[in-house]
Design an enzyme around this catalytic site. Structure first.
Site, PDB file in Angstrom:
ATOM      1  N   ALA A 232      41.134  33.225  62.334  1.00 48.03           N
ATOM      2  CA  ALA A 232      40.949  33.521  63.755  1.00 48.03           C
ATOM      3  C   ALA A 232      41.544  34.885  64.093  1.00 48.03           C
ATOM      4  CB  ALA A 232      41.583  32.428  64.612  1.00 48.03           C
ATOM      5  N   TYR A 233      42.722  35.162  63.568  1.00 41.64           N
ATOM      6  CA  TYR A 233      43.362  36.464  63.793  1.00 41.64           C
ATOM      7  C   TYR A 233      42.483  37.590  63.262  1.00 41.64           C
ATOM      8  CZ  TYR A 233      46.757  40.278  63.404  1.00 41.64           C
ATOM      9  OH  TYR A 233      47.393  41.493  63.507  1.00 41.64           O
ATOM     10  N   GLY A 234      41.996  37.427  62.028  1.00 34.77           N
ATOM     11  CA  GLY A 234      41.147  38.460  61.437  1.00 34.77           C
ATOM     12  C   GLY A 234      39.876  38.693  62.229  1.00 34.77           C
ATOM     13  N   THR A 236      39.493  38.273  65.445  1.00 37.10           N
ATOM     14  CA  THR A 236      39.804  39.004  66.683  1.00 37.10           C
ATOM     15  C   THR A 236      40.075  40.475  66.394  1.00 37.10           C
ATOM     16  OG1 THR A 236      42.200  38.495  66.567  1.00 37.10           O
ATOM     17  CG2 THR A 236      40.789  36.943  67.758  1.00 37.10           C
TER      18      THR A 236
END
Length: 374
Positions: A232-234, A236
């Protein structure tokens, strides 16, 4: 990085006329040179000569006169700098370097206590007093509006706005195991928060005589490479690059076949893509990307629990102060040199990364530098 493209089917040609024609047909969302026709979203008509060899668009005249009227005051240091998420990590280190350079700085954080603590430490460590802070949750539109108002009240204008606030919910686990709360925090902070901050920064800066520069900080995943255990971080952070490209001027010529470009009326004709700011005739706000690489912050170190993670942290990561000492002079050089071009400033380049990996494999360099490896 993916390039924008305009489908050929959307290109409109204008029929020739006996003398000249006045066309009221709709136009593409991009300005294009196609053959001898200028296609623009701005004009309501396009005046064509007899043989379509001298196209003349009302938008061109308007743009020329507008550019003559748009004069941006030069930026002279000290600069006024705003950093979101500036109470710790790379944001704090950037604030400290700007203060050491003599600039005026505003920081923000979701916590009043962290803001007060960071301000006290910055004043003690730098001996500078021209730093202010306020509470702001970047995913809340009203908070960011208040941040912009706070900056205007304290400093009148902002030259450099750095969108640094981000989150991975301090969670490194498969997506299938991520909680709703963690996913919402990551996506709303890193994507929605960035959009809101860009919106408010643009609204603030476009009304300033000297304009301004916005820097969006990227992260793991921004180059399109996979980010297992923090997918999810990647995702975003990949959106950071897309948002910046959508806002700033982008040349699309590389995305078109050379045969198509050469087939136009003049071989020197090129497709000029207009990004959002230029389409809105905002010439005094420039959006850039800023890449600090791997920084030994709490955010990164919370994931140092696998053999692979430990290896790359030891080999590639650097302390926030080291990264900031490199980035801040490069950031400041842009307004100092009067540059109006979007820039991608990278601390950890590909060459540097490969060199350090080679040194580790060949000579054992940087082993156990930050964390003990198995």
């Amino acid at each position: 990085m993916a390039e924008m493209s305009v489908p050929i089917t959307s290109i409109q040609f204008f029929p020739k006329s006996a003398l000249c024609s006045l066309s009221t047909r709709k136009f593409n969302p991009h300005d294009l040179w196609v053959g001898s026709a200028i296609v623009s979203p701005s004009p309501k008509f396009c005046l064509k000569s007899k043989y379509n060899s001298l196209p003349f668009c009302a938008a061109a005249v308007k743009a020329a006169s507008s550019s003559e009227k748009t004069q941006t005051e030069p930026m002279i240091p000290p600069y006024n700098v705003l950093i979101t998420g500036g109470s710790k990590g790379i944001g704090y280190a950037l604030a400290k370097e700007f203060l050491k350079a003599g600039d005026n700085v505003i920081i923000c954080s979701r916590s009043d206590e962290r803001v007060v603590s960071a301000l006290d430490r910055l004043r003690v460590e730098t001996g500078k007093q021209h730093v202010w802070g306020t509470r702001c949750d970047v995913k809340e539109g009203e908070d960011v509006k208040n941040l912009a108002a706070f900056a205007k009240q304290k400093l009148k204008y902002i030259d450099i706005w750095i969108n640094n606030a981000g989150s991975n919910a301090y969670s490194f686990k498969p997506l299938a195991e991520a909680s709703d709360e963690d996913l919402i925090q990551v996506v709303t902070t890193n994507t929605l928060g960035l959009m809101i901050c860009c919106r408010e920064a643009i609204n603030l800066m476009q009304n300033q005589p000297r304009g301004g520069h916005i820097f969006n900080i990227d992260g793991a995943g921004s180059d399109g490479r996979p980010t297992p255990r923090f997918a999810a971080y990647g995702a975003t952070k990949r959106s950071v690059v897309h948002l910046t490209k959508s806002l700033q001027l982008e040349d699309l010529n590389a995305g078109w076949p050379s045969s198509f470009l050469d087939a136009s009326l003049c071989s020197k004709s090129r497709i000029a893509a207009k990004a959002e700011l230029e389409m809105q005739d905002v010439k005094n706000v420039i959006v850039h990307n800023l890449s600090p690489g791997m920084v030994t912050t709490d955010l990164l170190m919370s994931g140092a629990n696998t053999k692979q993670a430990k290896f790359f942290i030891n080999v590639l990561a650097e302390p926030a102060d080291v990264v900031a000492e490199y980035l801040v002079p490069n950031i400041r050089s842009i307004p100092t040199n009067g540059s109006r071009k979007p820039t991608y400033i990278r601390f950890l380049t590909g060459l540097k990364a490969y060199s350090q990996i080679f040194s580790r494999i060949a000579f054992g360099a940087r082993r156990n530098r930050y964390v003990l490896e198995d």
